[in-house]
Write a protein that holds these residues in place. Sequence first.
Motif, PDB file in Angstrom:
ATOM      1  N   PRO A 105       0.722  -1.262   0.073  1.00 36.46           N
ATOM      2  CA  PRO A 105       0.021   0.062  -0.082  1.00 36.46           C
ATOM      3  C   PRO A 105       0.790   1.114  -0.069  1.00 36.46           C
ATOM      4  O   PRO A 105       2.246   1.104   0.195  1.00 36.46           O
ATOM      5  CB  PRO A 105      -0.662   0.098   1.174  1.00 36.46           C
ATOM      6  N   SER A 106       0.331   2.364  -0.199  1.00 38.18           N
ATOM      7  CA  SER A 106       0.814   3.601  -0.018  1.00 38.18           C
ATOM      8  C   SER A 106       1.295   3.829   1.448  1.00 38.18           C
ATOM      9  O   SER A 106       0.865   3.468   2.262  1.00 38.18           O
ATOM     10  CB  SER A 106       0.082   4.728  -0.636  1.00 38.18           C
ATOM     11  N   GLY A 107       2.355   4.777   1.562  1.00 38.91           N
ATOM     12  CA  GLY A 107       2.658   5.241   2.925  1.00 38.91           C
ATOM     13  C   GLY A 107       3.993   4.244   3.407  1.00 38.91           C
ATOM     14  O   GLY A 107       4.133   4.508   4.642  1.00 38.91           O
ATOM     15  N   VAL A 108       4.516   3.401   2.641  1.00 41.44           N
ATOM     16  CA  VAL A 108       5.387   2.387   3.255  1.00 41.44           C
ATOM     17  C   VAL A 108       6.680   3.053   3.193  1.00 41.44           C
ATOM     18  O   VAL A 108       7.258   3.530   2.078  1.00 41.44           O
ATOM     19  CB  VAL A 108       5.345   1.006   2.388  1.00 41.44           C
ATOM     20  N   ARG A 109       7.674   2.900   4.391  1.00 43.50           N
ATOM     21  CA  ARG A 109       8.936   3.441   4.397  1.00 43.50           C
ATOM     22  C   ARG A 109       9.738   2.491   4.166  1.00 43.50           C
ATOM     23  O   ARG A 109      10.779   2.640   3.510  1.00 43.50           O
ATOM     24  CB  ARG A 109       9.106   3.994   5.855  1.00 43.50           C
TER      25      ARG A 109
ATOM     26  N   ILE B 197      14.805  -2.844   2.027  1.00 39.10           N
ATOM     27  CA  ILE B 197      14.770  -1.649   1.132  1.00 39.10           C
ATOM     28  C   ILE B 197      14.308  -0.588   1.685  1.00 39.10           C
ATOM     29  O   ILE B 197      13.020  -0.409   2.169  1.00 39.10           O
ATOM     30  CB  ILE B 197      14.159  -2.099  -0.091  1.00 39.10           C
ATOM     31  N   ARG B 198      14.767   0.891   1.836  1.00 34.85           N
ATOM     32  CA  ARG B 198      14.259   2.007   1.908  1.00 34.85           C
ATOM     33  C   ARG B 198      14.601   3.053   1.135  1.00 34.85           C
ATOM     34  O   ARG B 198      15.743   2.773   0.067  1.00 34.85           O
ATOM     35  CB  ARG B 198      14.761   2.525   3.156  1.00 34.85           C
ATOM     36  N   THR B 199      14.085   4.146   1.101  1.00 33.84           N
ATOM     37  CA  THR B 199      14.494   5.063   0.100  1.00 33.84           C
ATOM     38  C   THR B 199      16.272   5.368   0.214  1.00 33.84           C
ATOM     39  O   THR B 199      17.033   5.605  -0.589  1.00 33.84           O
ATOM     40  CB  THR B 199      13.927   6.310   0.275  1.00 33.84           C
ATOM     41  N   ASP B 200      16.689   5.414   1.353  1.00 36.71           N
ATOM     42  CA  ASP B 200      17.951   6.075   1.891  1.00 36.71           C
ATOM     43  C   ASP B 200      18.870   4.854   2.086  1.00 36.71           C
ATOM     44  O   ASP B 200      20.346   5.202   2.306  1.00 36.71           O
ATOM     45  CB  ASP B 200      17.932   7.012   3.217  1.00 36.71           C
ATOM     46  N   ASP B 201      18.654   3.641   2.112  1.00 40.62           N
ATOM     47  CA  ASP B 201      19.422   2.679   2.325  1.00 40.62           C
ATOM     48  C   ASP B 201      18.809   1.276   2.041  1.00 40.62           C
ATOM     49  O   ASP B 201      17.650   1.120   1.732  1.00 40.62           O
ATOM     50  CB  ASP B 201      19.671   2.604   3.928  1.00 40.62           C
ATOM     51  N   ALA B 202      19.777   0.181   1.936  1.00 43.51           N
ATOM     52  CA  ALA B 202      19.358  -1.148   1.734  1.00 43.51           C
ATOM     53  C   ALA B 202      20.411  -2.136   2.047  1.00 43.51           C
ATOM     54  O   ALA B 202      21.545  -1.678   2.115  1.00 43.51           O
ATOM     55  CB  ALA B 202      18.890  -1.202   0.085  1.00 43.51           C
TER      56      ALA B 202
ATOM     57  N   GLY C 118      15.821   3.091  -2.713  1.00 43.01           N
ATOM     58  CA  GLY C 118      14.804   3.763  -3.354  1.00 43.01           C
ATOM     59  C   GLY C 118      13.612   3.735  -2.737  1.00 43.01           C
ATOM     60  O   GLY C 118      13.312   3.232  -1.800  1.00 43.01           O
ATOM     61  N   PRO C 119      12.616   4.665  -3.368  1.00 42.84           N
ATOM     62  CA  PRO C 119      11.189   4.735  -2.675  1.00 42.84           C
ATOM     63  C   PRO C 119      10.674   3.365  -2.888  1.00 42.84           C
ATOM     64  O   PRO C 119      10.832   2.647  -3.771  1.00 42.84           O
ATOM     65  CB  PRO C 119      10.574   5.602  -3.689  1.00 42.84           C
ATOM     66  N   VAL C 120       9.856   3.005  -1.746  1.00 44.44           N
ATOM     67  CA  VAL C 120       9.010   1.833  -1.835  1.00 44.44           C
ATOM     68  C   VAL C 120       7.493   2.227  -2.200  1.00 44.44           C
ATOM     69  O   VAL C 120       6.802   2.744  -1.323  1.00 44.44           O
ATOM     70  CB  VAL C 120       8.903   1.295  -0.372  1.00 44.44           C
ATOM     71  N   ARG C 121       7.466   2.464  -3.381  1.00 41.18           N
ATOM     72  CA  ARG C 121       6.177   2.829  -4.107  1.00 41.18           C
ATOM     73  C   ARG C 121       4.930   1.751  -3.834  1.00 41.18           C
ATOM     74  O   ARG C 121       5.249   0.515  -3.632  1.00 41.18           O
ATOM     75  CB  ARG C 121       6.336   3.087  -5.330  1.00 41.18           C
ATOM     76  N   ALA C 122       3.595   2.300  -3.788  1.00 42.39           N
ATOM     77  CA  ALA C 122       2.514   1.335  -3.919  1.00 42.39           C
ATOM     78  C   ALA C 122       2.637   0.494  -5.277  1.00 42.39           C
ATOM     79  O   ALA C 122       2.800   1.130  -6.389  1.00 42.39           O
ATOM     80  CB  ALA C 122       1.339   2.210  -3.718  1.00 42.39           C
ATOM     81  N   GLY C 123       1.952  -0.714  -4.976  1.00 40.89           N
ATOM     82  CA  GLY C 123       1.723  -1.548  -6.093  1.00 40.89           C
ATOM     83  C   GLY C 123       2.138  -3.045  -6.127  1.00 40.89           C
ATOM     84  O   GLY C 123       2.315  -3.254  -4.640  1.00 40.89           O
TER      85      GLY C 123
ATOM     86  N   GLU D  36      15.791  10.605   3.039  1.00 41.00           N
ATOM     87  CA  GLU D  36      16.175  11.168   2.087  1.00 41.00           C
ATOM     88  C   GLU D  36      16.856  10.380   0.967  1.00 41.00           C
ATOM     89  O   GLU D  36      17.877   9.587   1.075  1.00 41.00           O
ATOM     90  CB  GLU D  36      17.017  12.442   2.616  1.00 41.00           C
ATOM     91  N   ALA D  37      16.499  10.533  -0.250  1.00 41.40           N
ATOM     92  CA  ALA D  37      17.253   9.609  -1.266  1.00 41.40           C
ATOM     93  C   ALA D  37      18.674   9.938  -1.463  1.00 41.40           C
ATOM     94  O   ALA D  37      19.117  11.046  -1.483  1.00 41.40           O
ATOM     95  CB  ALA D  37      16.461   9.938  -2.625  1.00 41.40           C
ATOM     96  N   VAL D  38      19.365   8.649  -1.664  1.00 38.24           N
ATOM     97  CA  VAL D  38      20.918   8.912  -1.676  1.00 38.24           C
ATOM     98  C   VAL D  38      21.318   8.852  -3.218  1.00 38.24           C
ATOM     99  O   VAL D  38      20.596   8.287  -4.260  1.00 38.24           O
ATOM    100  CB  VAL D  38      21.696   7.606  -1.158  1.00 38.24           C
ATOM    101  N   ARG D  39      22.019   9.924  -3.695  1.00 41.12           N
ATOM    102  CA  ARG D  39      22.522  10.047  -4.873  1.00 41.12           C
ATOM    103  C   ARG D  39      23.816   9.662  -5.163  1.00 41.12           C
ATOM    104  O   ARG D  39      24.714   9.568  -4.619  1.00 41.12           O
ATOM    105  CB  ARG D  39      22.878  11.691  -5.314  1.00 41.12           C
ATOM    106  N   PRO D  40      23.650   8.546  -6.008  1.00 39.47           N
ATOM    107  CA  PRO D  40      24.781   7.514  -6.253  1.00 39.47           C
ATOM    108  C   PRO D  40      26.066   8.370  -6.936  1.00 39.47           C
ATOM    109  O   PRO D  40      26.062   9.084  -7.829  1.00 39.47           O
ATOM    110  CB  PRO D  40      24.438   6.447  -7.265  1.00 39.47           C
TER     111      PRO D  40
END
Length: 508
Positions: free
Chosen positions: A64-68, A120-125, A132-137, A168-172
């Motif tokens: 679902p949406s809103g997952v960190r 997996i998170r937006t800022d680390d894995a 990267g983002p954990v988007r809904a779907g 915060e997203a990490v820029r490679p």
Amino acid sequence: MCEDDHAGLGRRALFVTGAAAALTLGGVTFASGAENPRGTQTRTVRGTLPPGSPDYVYVPVEVPSGVREIKVSYTYDKPSVPAGTAGNALDIGIFDQRGTELGGRGFRGWSGGARTEFFIRTDDATPGYVPGPVRAGTWHIALGPYTVAPQGLAYELTITLTHGEPGEAVRPVYPPERARGRGRAWYRGDCHLHSWHSDGRRTPAEIAALARAAGLDFINSSDHNTHASHPHWAEAAGDDLLVMLGEEVTTRNGHVVALGTDPGTFVDWRYRARDNRFGRFARRIREAGGLVVPAHPHATCVGCNWKFGFGEADAIEVWNGPYTPDDEVALADWDSTLVASTRSGSRSWIPAMGSSDAHRAPDPVGSPQTVVLADDLTRTAVQEGIRAGRSYVAESKNVSLTFGASGGRARHAGIGERLEVDPDTPVTVRLAVEGAPRCTIRFVTDQGVLFTTGPLPVSGTGTAEWHTTPANAAYVRAELRHETAAGPLPGALAAFTNPIFLGREQAP
């Protein structure tokens, strides 16, 4: 905690993704996190995979949406099996809401059988996975039943979603494509290495330190089936060490090193030789600026033996790690390709190389190593040297070779080159060696071994000269062999060169 059951592969659907058939099981669903925006939800899934299961089994997860953060852990049984019978081995990875299409954009990580959990998170894995983002779907956990025991493979998956604001997203940041070189010179490298981003146990920093100690000028990252390590090599690189980026594409019908691809390049591995998909992904490697190098083609591990042919190869990894009988077979097989190319009048041939395939202590980095004549210490120059066959393979930094052929009006050719002279022109072949105590020199041609010396002195330094003609030898390459304890077989390799071709180039 909620539980679901896939016992007996219930609620399954068989589908084809343009390659090998895959199995999709019943999906796992989670409630919306709107009412508990910082809470967690956990689901457990159990099932059993029978012998003969497809190569890849997908478990859909409705996110679902809103997952960190998404976190997955798994276990599976390892029953006793009779001697000579494969037991259970289950690999794991994940694809995001963009899907599991072959060569698509949904890949988010793979750890094979090296880990029992990942996040997996937006800022680390977890190493091996792409932040990267954990988007809904609909996400898909990918299970790879590498081998299945006669009793079947019972598994348990635990999926945990944590709701909340994403980090915060990490820029490679990637390593540079140039190091401080010496102009046109011989550069030493190891192009097949594994970090903790797949089934290795070393960090990129630890590998880089070992590479420097081994006298290497360049290395290539080649973790199994993931490019997740690419941004983590930047700090390991330096003016004294070129770090190229790649992947060991690990299929069920053999492994291929994608050598020096563009940063962030992912190459899919979910196909067999019968699927006729390898050409597509070989092109993918080249389009990303890499070389296609089949690895350990005669290795005996499950799924390691190369079955795709060498029509797409830019080079062949003939020597992999400690020299063993399967390397001897690979060397002989490669030599047969040289014979075939000279007999057919082909202008193309496939160079050989060697790499350590080091995973963990005590695997030595840089043993063996490929020594390449390159115009500079850059990704492009090193690749050009490898592709042209201007290289030799040595067991360590201690071994250095100078190999050439001359004849006919002071003409000269080096490794990977052609000495353009008439068939009956006298040719002198000369090899100078350093760092190979008590090793024997052999010159190998399309007619077989035509010249052999006695052992070099304990200093490891010496030279050998042989006189021939192009009519007698269409090519010549050098081997250094350690002393053998007994019997007629040659000793293990200390070094070998790519060939020098003798005679005028034939029309195709």
